[in-house]
Design a protein around this motif. Structure first.
Motif, short mmCIF file in Angstrom:
data_model
loop_
_atom_site.label_atom_id
_atom_site.label_comp_id
_atom_site.label_asym_id
_atom_site.label_seq_id
_atom_site.Cartn_x
_atom_site.Cartn_y
_atom_site.Cartn_z
N HIS A 62 0.82 -1.22 0.00
CA HIS A 62 0.00 0.00 0.00
C HIS A 62 0.85 1.26 0.00
O HIS A 62 0.36 2.33 -0.37
CB HIS A 62 -0.95 0.01 1.20
CG HIS A 62 -0.26 0.09 2.52
ND1 HIS A 62 0.37 -1.00 3.10
CD2 HIS A 62 -0.08 1.14 3.38
CE1 HIS A 62 0.90 -0.63 4.25
NE2 HIS A 62 0.65 0.65 4.44
N THR A 65 2.00 2.65 -3.92
CA THR A 65 0.98 3.00 -4.91
C THR A 65 1.50 4.04 -5.91
O THR A 65 1.32 3.90 -7.13
CB THR A 65 -0.28 3.54 -4.23
OG1 THR A 65 -0.78 2.54 -3.33
CG2 THR A 65 -1.35 3.88 -5.24
N ALA A 66 2.17 5.08 -5.42
CA ALA A 66 2.64 6.14 -6.32
C ALA A 66 3.68 5.60 -7.29
O ALA A 66 3.64 5.92 -8.49
CB ALA A 66 3.21 7.29 -5.50
N ALA A 68 4.01 2.52 -8.29
CA ALA A 68 3.32 1.62 -9.21
C ALA A 68 2.58 2.40 -10.29
O ALA A 68 2.61 2.05 -11.47
CB ALA A 68 2.36 0.73 -8.43
N GLU A 69 1.91 3.49 -9.90
CA GLU A 69 1.18 4.29 -10.87
C GLU A 69 2.12 4.97 -11.85
O GLU A 69 1.81 5.11 -13.04
CB GLU A 69 0.32 5.32 -10.15
CG GLU A 69 -0.86 4.71 -9.39
CD GLU A 69 -1.65 5.75 -8.63
OE1 GLU A 69 -1.18 6.91 -8.52
OE2 GLU A 69 -2.74 5.41 -8.12
N GLU A 70 3.29 5.37 -11.34
CA GLU A 70 4.27 6.04 -12.21
C GLU A 70 4.88 5.09 -13.23
O GLU A 70 5.12 5.47 -14.38
CB GLU A 70 5.38 6.64 -11.34
CG GLU A 70 6.52 7.26 -12.12
CD GLU A 70 7.74 7.59 -11.26
OE1 GLU A 70 8.81 7.84 -11.85
OE2 GLU A 70 7.63 7.59 -10.01
N THR A 71 5.13 3.85 -12.81
CA THR A 71 5.96 2.95 -13.60
C THR A 71 5.21 1.78 -14.23
O THR A 71 5.69 1.19 -15.20
CB THR A 71 7.08 2.35 -12.73
OG1 THR A 71 6.49 1.56 -11.69
CG2 THR A 71 7.94 3.45 -12.12
N GLY A 72 4.09 1.40 -13.65
CA GLY A 72 3.41 0.19 -14.10
C GLY A 72 3.90 -1.06 -13.42
O GLY A 72 3.44 -2.17 -13.73
N THR A 74 4.25 -3.81 -10.37
CA THR A 74 3.24 -4.40 -9.50
C THR A 74 3.73 -4.39 -8.07
O THR A 74 4.75 -5.03 -7.76
CB THR A 74 2.94 -5.85 -9.92
OG1 THR A 74 2.52 -5.87 -11.29
CG2 THR A 74 1.85 -6.46 -9.05
#
Length: 246
Positions: A62, A65-66, A68-72, A74
Motif C-alpha cells: 500500500h 501506490t505512487a 506503481a502508478e508512475e511505472t506500471g 506491481t
C-alpha cells in the motif's frame, strides 16, 4: 555522507525516464525488494525497458501506490516479490537482510539471478557486524543470510546515475559498473541486463574478490569507463579504513 552511493539521500522528482535500448531481449520477470533510491530508480528504468517488474518493501504494497502508478510495476509483499522471477534485486540496508522472510526466494525461477546492491555502513546505519569486521566480504555475508548465491552490482552506483547516465553500447564515456559473483551463468544475465540499462560492466571475479568494490575502495562511486574501473579494482587493498569500520 549522504552523497555517497547507496546511502539514503534526497532524490529530485523524476518526471521522465530516458530509455536506452541497445538490443532486443525477451521480457523478463524481475522482483525488486527495496524501493529506496536504488530500488526505485531500477524500477523506473526496468519497467521503461518493458520488463515485468514486481516491487516490494518492508512497509507493505500500500506504500508503493505512487511508484506503481508512475511505472506500471506491481506492488507486492516481500514474500511474493520473487515469484516466477528470473532476476531478483535485493536492495535494502544490510542490517535488514537477516529479517527477510524465510523462503522469500521460493517460487523464483530455478536459475534465478539474485543481485545484491548492499553496502556495510557500520557507523552510518548498520551497526557492527562481526563477520564483516573480521574480513568476510559483505556480499558473502549476505549470501549466508539468505542461503543463495548473489551477484554484487550497483553497490557503488549513485542512484541518480541509473536515470541520468545510460548511454548506447560503444558510446564514448559510457560508465562501467563492476560485477562480482561465483555463478557465471547468473553473472552473464546480470551483465546483459546492465548493458541493456545503458552501462558497460567489468567482471571483478568471484565473490571472494568482491571486497574490491566495497565502500572506501577506489572503484566505489567511480563513474569511469571500462579501463578506469579495471585499474580501480586492481588498486584496491583489503584493509577496511577507519571510516568504514564500527
Amino acid at each position: 555522507m549522504f552523497g555517497e552511493p547507496g546511502i539514503p539521500r534526497a532524490v529530485p522528482e523524476v518526471t521522465s525516464v530516458t530509455t536506452v535500448r541497445t538490443f532486443e531481449r525477451a521480457v523478463m520477470k524481475i522482483g525488486i525488494i527495496g524501493a529506496g533510491n536504488i530500488g526505485g530508480n531500477l524500477t523506473r528504468r526496468l519497467t521503461a525497458l518493458g520488463h515485468d517488474v514486481s516491487v516490494a518493501n518492508s512497509r507493505g504494497p500500500h506504500t508503493l501506490t505512487a511508484l506503481a502508478e508512475e511505472t506500471g510495476a506491481t506492488p507486492v509483499p516481500v514474500e511474493e516479490a520473487a515469484r516466477g522471477a528470473q532476476v531478483v534485486v535485493v536492495t535494502i540496508p544490510l542490517k535488514a537482510v537477516p529479517d527477510l522472510p524465510k523462503g522469500f526466494l521460493d517460487g523464483a525461477a530455478d536459475d534465478v539471478a539474485v543481485i545484491d546492491t548492499g553496502n556495510y555502513y557500520p557507523q552510518q546505519r548498520d551497526g557492527r557486524i562481526a563477520e564483516i569486521e573480521d574480513g568476510l566480504p559483505e556480499s558473502r555475508w549476505t549470501e549466508r543470510q539468505i542461503g543463495h548465491p548473489v551477484i554484487k552490482a550497483f553497490n557503488g552506483t549513485y542512484a541518480d546515475d541509473i536515470l541520468d547516465k545510460p548511454q548506447p553500447k560503444g558510446a564514448p564515456g559510457r560508465v562501467a559498473l563492476p560485477v562480482s559473483g561465483d555463478d557465471e551463468t547468473a553473472k552473464k544475465v546480470v551483465r546483459d541486463l546492465i548493458d541493456e540499462l545503458g552501462f558497460d560492466t567489468v567482471d571483478n571475479g568471484g565473490q571472494d574478490e568482491s571486497w574490491r568494490q566495497q565502500p572506501g575502495t577506489p572503484v566505489y562511486g567511480n563513474r569511469g569507463g571500462v579501463e578506469e574501473i579495471r585499474k580501480a579494482l586492481a588498486a584496491a587493498t583489503p584493509e577496511r579504513t577507519a571510516d568504514w569500520r564500527a
